[in-house]
Design an enzyme around this catalytic site. Structure first.
Site, short mmCIF file in Angstrom:
data_model
loop_
_atom_site.label_atom_id
_atom_site.label_comp_id
_atom_site.label_asym_id
_atom_site.label_seq_id
_atom_site.Cartn_x
_atom_site.Cartn_y
_atom_site.Cartn_z
CG HIS A 140 -1.96 1.09 1.44
ND1 HIS A 140 -1.60 1.99 2.48
CD2 HIS A 140 -2.70 1.50 0.66
CE1 HIS A 140 -2.51 2.91 2.33
NE2 HIS A 140 -3.47 2.53 1.37
NE ARG A 141 -1.67 5.85 1.58
CZ ARG A 141 -2.07 6.47 2.30
NH1 ARG A 141 -1.41 7.01 3.23
NH2 ARG A 141 -3.35 6.32 2.81
CD GLU A 200 -2.76 2.03 -3.10
OE1 GLU A 200 -3.92 2.87 -3.46
OE2 GLU A 200 -2.12 2.59 -2.57
CG ASP A 206 -2.53 6.99 -3.50
OD1 ASP A 206 -3.61 6.44 -3.59
OD2 ASP A 206 -1.80 6.62 -2.59
CG HIS A 209 -3.01 9.10 0.35
ND1 HIS A 209 -3.70 9.90 1.22
CD2 HIS A 209 -3.83 8.14 0.06
CE1 HIS A 209 -4.91 9.26 1.61
NE2 HIS A 209 -4.90 8.41 0.72
CD GLU A 241 -7.05 5.58 -4.55
OE1 GLU A 241 -6.25 4.81 -3.63
OE2 GLU A 241 -7.96 6.10 -3.98
CE LYS A 286 -6.30 8.82 -2.57
NZ LYS A 286 -7.34 7.99 -1.90
CG ASP A 322 0.41 0.79 5.60
OD1 ASP A 322 -0.04 1.04 4.50
OD2 ASP A 322 0.35 1.62 6.63
O1 G3P Z 1 -5.72 0.53 -2.01
C1 G3P Z 1 -6.81 0.86 -1.03
C2 G3P Z 1 -6.37 2.06 -0.35
O2 G3P Z 1 -5.22 2.95 -1.00
C3 G3P Z 1 -7.46 3.17 -0.29
O3 G3P Z 1 -7.26 4.24 0.68
O4 G3P Z 1 -6.69 6.39 1.30
O5 G3P Z 1 -5.01 4.53 1.22
O6 G3P Z 1 -5.80 5.63 -0.71
P1 G3P Z 1 -6.11 5.04 0.59
CA CA Z 2 -4.43 4.55 -2.30
#
Ligand code: G3P
Ligand code: CA
Length: 276
Positions: A41-42, A68, A70, A83, A142, A144, A267
């Site tokens: 995640h990120r 992942e 953003d 993000h 993603e 965003k 994470d």
């Molecule tokens: O991939 C899911 C997650 O990234 C969604 O929430 O706020 O971390 O972008 P957020």
């Molecule tokens: Ca995200």
């Protein structure tokens, strides 16, 4: 000797039915782990500054299946990875992402808030990340807050097409967003790229809502607080996959393994596969 044997047997018997052994018995097997995509995640955000090359490189080292990212847009129209819709939390600057030029964004330090070793880590561009990681690791893109950036879907589509990443054998590219209209549009622009819808709302888990998502999405990606076995079965019966977020504890990862989701967005890639 006989006593020792009896005690040993007794201890083994007690352990077999103890909560500790039950916990171990419920741990996913190596085979079960392999069936679930490990999505950083990120990047490996627990250990390095989110949405930076440092975090993505670490995720690759930790054998994540996907990173992942953003995606947003600068004032002068360049796609960048960050993000929040402002730079305040993760850089040494202030202001809205869309009010700053690429040059201004690139001059910011997006690393030192996470630790001295990351001083000077820049905000990456989308192009740079596609070129650096394609074929090395899957990329869960993603969009965003795409409502802030009219036409961003087309821009992302162009960047993928230029690299031939819009085909079925696309080196594991998925595009997702909380903005469903944006995902419908993206599906039309890139019919062969898997689409995901993000939500943390139970209102989006009704049979009707799921049915509607399945007309354009391949992934239904909810926060783990709303995941149930029934939801996973419903999503699967509509031909979609399910990826859930954001895992920041071993318990949460183990819960999602038990629910039989297809991807865990975390994470901590090491909670999804401790061997790495
Ligand atoms: O991939 C899911 C997650 O990234 C969604 O929430 O706020 O971390 O972008 P957020
Ligand atoms: Ca995200």
């Amino acid at each position: 000797m006989r006593n020792k044997l009896l005690i040993g047997t007794g201890v083994a018997f007690t352990l077999l039915f103890s909560p500790i052994s039950q916990a171990f018995a419920e741990e996913p097997t190596v085979g079960e782990r392999k069936q679930v995509d490990n999505v950083a995640h990120r990047g490996a955000t627990a250990y390095a500054p989110e949405n930076t090359v440092a975090a993505f490189d670490l995720a690759v080292d930790m054998k994540a299946d996907y990173i992942e990212i953003d995606v947003q847009r600068s004032k002068d129209g360049e796609l960048v990875l960050i993000h929040d819709t402002t730079v305040d939390r993760t850089t040494d600057g202030t202001g809205k992402v869309g009010d700053l030029t690429l040059e201004q964004l690139r001059s910011l330090d997006a690393g030192s808030w996470k630790g001295e070793q990351y001083v000077g880590e820049p905000i990456p561009t989308f192009d740079e990340i596609l070129d650096r990681y394609r074929g090395k690791v899957g990329i869960l893109i993603e969009l965003k807050a795409p409502e802030l950036y009219p036409g961003i879907e087309k821009q992302v589509a162009e960047a993928l097409k230029e690299r031939n990443l819009d085909k079925p054998q696309n080196e594991k590219i998925i595009i997702q967003s909380f903005n469903f209209e944006s995902m419908k549009k993206t599906n039309e622009l890139l019919p062969q790229v898997p689409i995901g819808v993000l939500t943390s709302s139970r209102a989006h888990t009704t049979p009707e809502a799921l049915q509607e998502f399945s007309t354009y999405a391949d992934w239904f990606n909810p926060s783990y607080g709303i995941v149930t076995e029934e939801l996973v079965n419903q999503v699967h019966s509509l031909g979609m996959k399910i990826g859930s977020w954001t895992v920041r504890s071993q318990e949460a990862a183990d819960f999602l393994f038990k629910m039989k989701v297809d991807a865990i967005i975390t994470d901590y890639p090491d909670y999804v596969d401790p061997r790495n």
